[in-house]
Design a protein around this motif. Sequence first.
Motif, PDB file in Angstrom:
ATOM      1  N   ALA A   1       0.834  -1.217   0.000  1.00 55.87           N
ATOM      2  CA  ALA A   1       0.000   0.000   0.000  1.00 55.87           C
ATOM      3  C   ALA A   1       0.866   1.263   0.000  1.00 55.87           C
ATOM      4  O   ALA A   1       0.330   2.369   0.074  1.00 55.87           O
ATOM      5  CB  ALA A   1      -0.938  -0.009   1.212  1.00 55.87           C
ATOM      6  N   GLY A   2       2.192   1.107  -0.065  1.00 55.91           N
ATOM      7  CA  GLY A   2       3.067   2.273  -0.195  1.00 55.91           C
ATOM      8  C   GLY A   2       3.760   2.703   1.082  1.00 55.91           C
ATOM      9  O   GLY A   2       4.414   3.741   1.111  1.00 55.91           O
ATOM     10  N   GLY A   3       3.628   1.907   2.144  1.00 51.42           N
ATOM     11  CA  GLY A   3       4.298   2.249   3.412  1.00 51.42           C
ATOM     12  C   GLY A   3       5.560   1.415   3.604  1.00 51.42           C
ATOM     13  O   GLY A   3       5.979   0.673   2.714  1.00 51.42           O
ATOM     14  N   MET A   4       6.168   1.568   4.755  1.00 49.49           N
ATOM     15  CA  MET A   4       7.287   0.715   5.157  1.00 49.49           C
ATOM     16  C   MET A   4       6.834  -0.041   6.410  1.00 49.49           C
ATOM     17  O   MET A   4       6.292   0.576   7.336  1.00 49.49           O
ATOM     18  CB  MET A   4       8.530   1.562   5.447  1.00 49.49           C
ATOM     19  N   GLY A   5       7.038  -1.332   6.411  1.00 49.44           N
ATOM     20  CA  GLY A   5       6.609  -2.140   7.555  1.00 49.44           C
ATOM     21  C   GLY A   5       7.755  -2.967   8.098  1.00 49.44           C
ATOM     22  O   GLY A   5       8.731  -3.249   7.387  1.00 49.44           O
ATOM     23  N   PHE A   6       7.626  -3.357   9.363  1.00 51.63           N
ATOM     24  CA  PHE A   6       8.703  -4.078  10.058  1.00 51.63           C
ATOM     25  C   PHE A   6       8.158  -5.358  10.698  1.00 51.63           C
ATOM     26  O   PHE A   6       7.281  -5.300  11.566  1.00 51.63           O
ATOM     27  CB  PHE A   6       9.315  -3.185  11.145  1.00 51.63           C
ATOM     28  N   ILE A   7       8.702  -6.481  10.293  1.00 56.36           N
ATOM     29  CA  ILE A   7       8.338  -7.763  10.901  1.00 56.36           C
ATOM     30  C   ILE A   7       8.987  -7.848  12.272  1.00 56.36           C
ATOM     31  O   ILE A   7      10.146  -7.444  12.444  1.00 56.36           O
ATOM     32  CB  ILE A   7       8.775  -8.924   9.977  1.00 56.36           C
ATOM     33  N   THR A   8       8.238  -8.330  13.271  1.00 52.50           N
ATOM     34  CA  THR A   8       8.770  -8.444  14.642  1.00 52.50           C
ATOM     35  C   THR A   8       9.198  -9.894  14.901  1.00 52.50           C
ATOM     36  O   THR A   8       8.353 -10.768  15.060  1.00 52.50           O
ATOM     37  CB  THR A   8       7.702  -8.014  15.669  1.00 52.50           C
ATOM     38  N   PRO A   9      10.531 -10.143  14.929  1.00 47.45           N
ATOM     39  CA  PRO A   9      11.032 -11.530  14.975  1.00 47.45           C
ATOM     40  C   PRO A   9      10.523 -12.351  16.160  1.00 47.45           C
ATOM     41  O   PRO A   9      10.344 -13.564  16.044  1.00 47.45           O
ATOM     42  CB  PRO A   9      12.552 -11.350  15.079  1.00 47.45           C
ATOM     43  N   ARG A  10      10.278 -11.687  17.298  1.00 43.85           N
ATOM     44  CA  ARG A  10       9.867 -12.434  18.491  1.00 43.85           C
ATOM     45  C   ARG A  10       8.433 -12.932  18.418  1.00 43.85           C
ATOM     46  O   ARG A  10       7.973 -13.648  19.312  1.00 43.85           O
ATOM     47  CB  ARG A  10       9.993 -11.550  19.736  1.00 43.85           C
ATOM     48  N   SER A  11       7.725 -12.525  17.377  1.00 45.78           N
ATOM     49  CA  SER A  11       6.315 -12.910  17.284  1.00 45.78           C
ATOM     50  C   SER A  11       6.118 -14.373  16.925  1.00 45.78           C
ATOM     51  O   SER A  11       5.001 -14.866  16.979  1.00 45.78           O
ATOM     52  CB  SER A  11       5.618 -12.057  16.217  1.00 45.78           C
ATOM     53  N   PHE A  12       7.219 -15.049  16.530  1.00 43.52           N
ATOM     54  CA  PHE A  12       7.067 -16.394  15.987  1.00 43.52           C
ATOM     55  C   PHE A  12       7.673 -17.435  16.920  1.00 43.52           C
ATOM     56  O   PHE A  12       8.615 -17.142  17.650  1.00 43.52           O
ATOM     57  CB  PHE A  12       7.696 -16.446  14.588  1.00 43.52           C
ATOM     58  N   PRO A  13       7.132 -18.665  16.886  1.00 42.43           N
ATOM     59  CA  PRO A  13       7.575 -19.678  17.848  1.00 42.43           C
ATOM     60  C   PRO A  13       9.019 -20.123  17.658  1.00 42.43           C
ATOM     61  O   PRO A  13       9.607 -20.669  18.580  1.00 42.43           O
ATOM     62  CB  PRO A  13       6.595 -20.831  17.622  1.00 42.43           C
ATOM     63  N   SER A  14       9.615 -19.907  16.483  1.00 40.33           N
ATOM     64  CA  SER A  14      10.994 -20.357  16.254  1.00 40.33           C
ATOM     65  C   SER A  14      11.666 -19.434  15.245  1.00 40.33           C
ATOM     66  O   SER A  14      10.985 -18.701  14.513  1.00 40.33           O
ATOM     67  CB  SER A  14      10.993 -21.786  15.697  1.00 40.33           C
TER      68      SER A  14
END
Length: 304
Positions: free
Chosen positions: A15-28
């Motif tokens: 949609a034209g923004g910049m986003g950041f994945i949060t590594p701790r959100s996942f089980p491994s």
Amino acid sequence: MWLADANYVGAVVNAGGMGFITPRSFPSVEEYRNQLRKCREITAGKPFGVNIYVSARPEANEALAVFLDIAIEENVEFVETAGFSPKAFMPRIKEAGMTVIHKCTTLRHAQSAVKAGVDAITILGAEAGGHPGMDMVGGIVQGAVVPEGLDVPVVLAGGLGTGRQLLAALALGADGILLGSRMTVAEEIWADDKYKKRITEIGQNDTRIVMSIFNDNSRVLDNATAQAVNELEEQGITDFEQYRPLVQGPSQREAYESGNFDLGTLSMGQSCAFANEISTVENIFDDIIRDAIAARDRLKGLGV
Ligand SMILES: Cc1cc2nc3c(=O)[nH]c(=O)nc-3n(C[C@H](O)[C@H](O)[C@H](O)COP(=O)(O)O)c2cc1C
């Protein structure tokens, strides 16, 4: 945290923004890597980022080098560092040629991050969801003070969710805005609709500052858990173990999964006031842009 996965970040980037994945959100770490790969597919080569939250507790930072290495292996272009100083990670980040935006709450911290080599700063106002810092200076002041004191691009954050605020941020001297709470009602966020519906119903008075007793202000949804945390603080209890069951991450995840918004301390800022309907990321951005254009026209009408 918990919500910024490939689907959401991919939608933000598309949609034209910049986003950041949060590594701790996942089980491994394997699942984290899978999410980066999935995001790469969704965004078809457009750049995206990861969030590296540097904690005050060194033991909580042990995983960060691994998160960073995986991001580098997967050719992730952007890093948002936040919390404590990113200095220790800067050589690795720069060697990999990544662009780093450090998110902080004071001009002093921003200046020292710039000295350490970050490319841009996000400055948070007291209105922000998550960690607004201990000084609690409002965004209208941060936005006017911080760009003046820095020679890198500045992103303003905290309490923002409308186009008229975007225009105001640009007028103050910022180069962009960051949205957290406003986006929690995006359709692409996996959390249960009961949670999102609650966010659409609440307003600017429905957040609470918790954890001040540990010098770690956290602005969260005003729910039963946040009230219980405040009660412990009022009793002057400083034994973290008594807080742990209330503030621990898995309760937050459970709240998002079940839609039981009384569970856990759930980051939420005053900009929940603007999250009035569940809608796609693209529609949210379109609404903000329409509002910014209307605000610009209003200023023109005023002869500005
Ligand atoms: C649900 C939620 C989770 C968040 N998780 C993180 C996180 O994991 N790391 C981080 O640096 N900031 C986190 N934040 C803070 C945001 O990145 C951003 O600084 C803040 O939301 C900006 O203020 P606003 O909520 O008024 O838009 C979170 C915010 C929210 C609302």
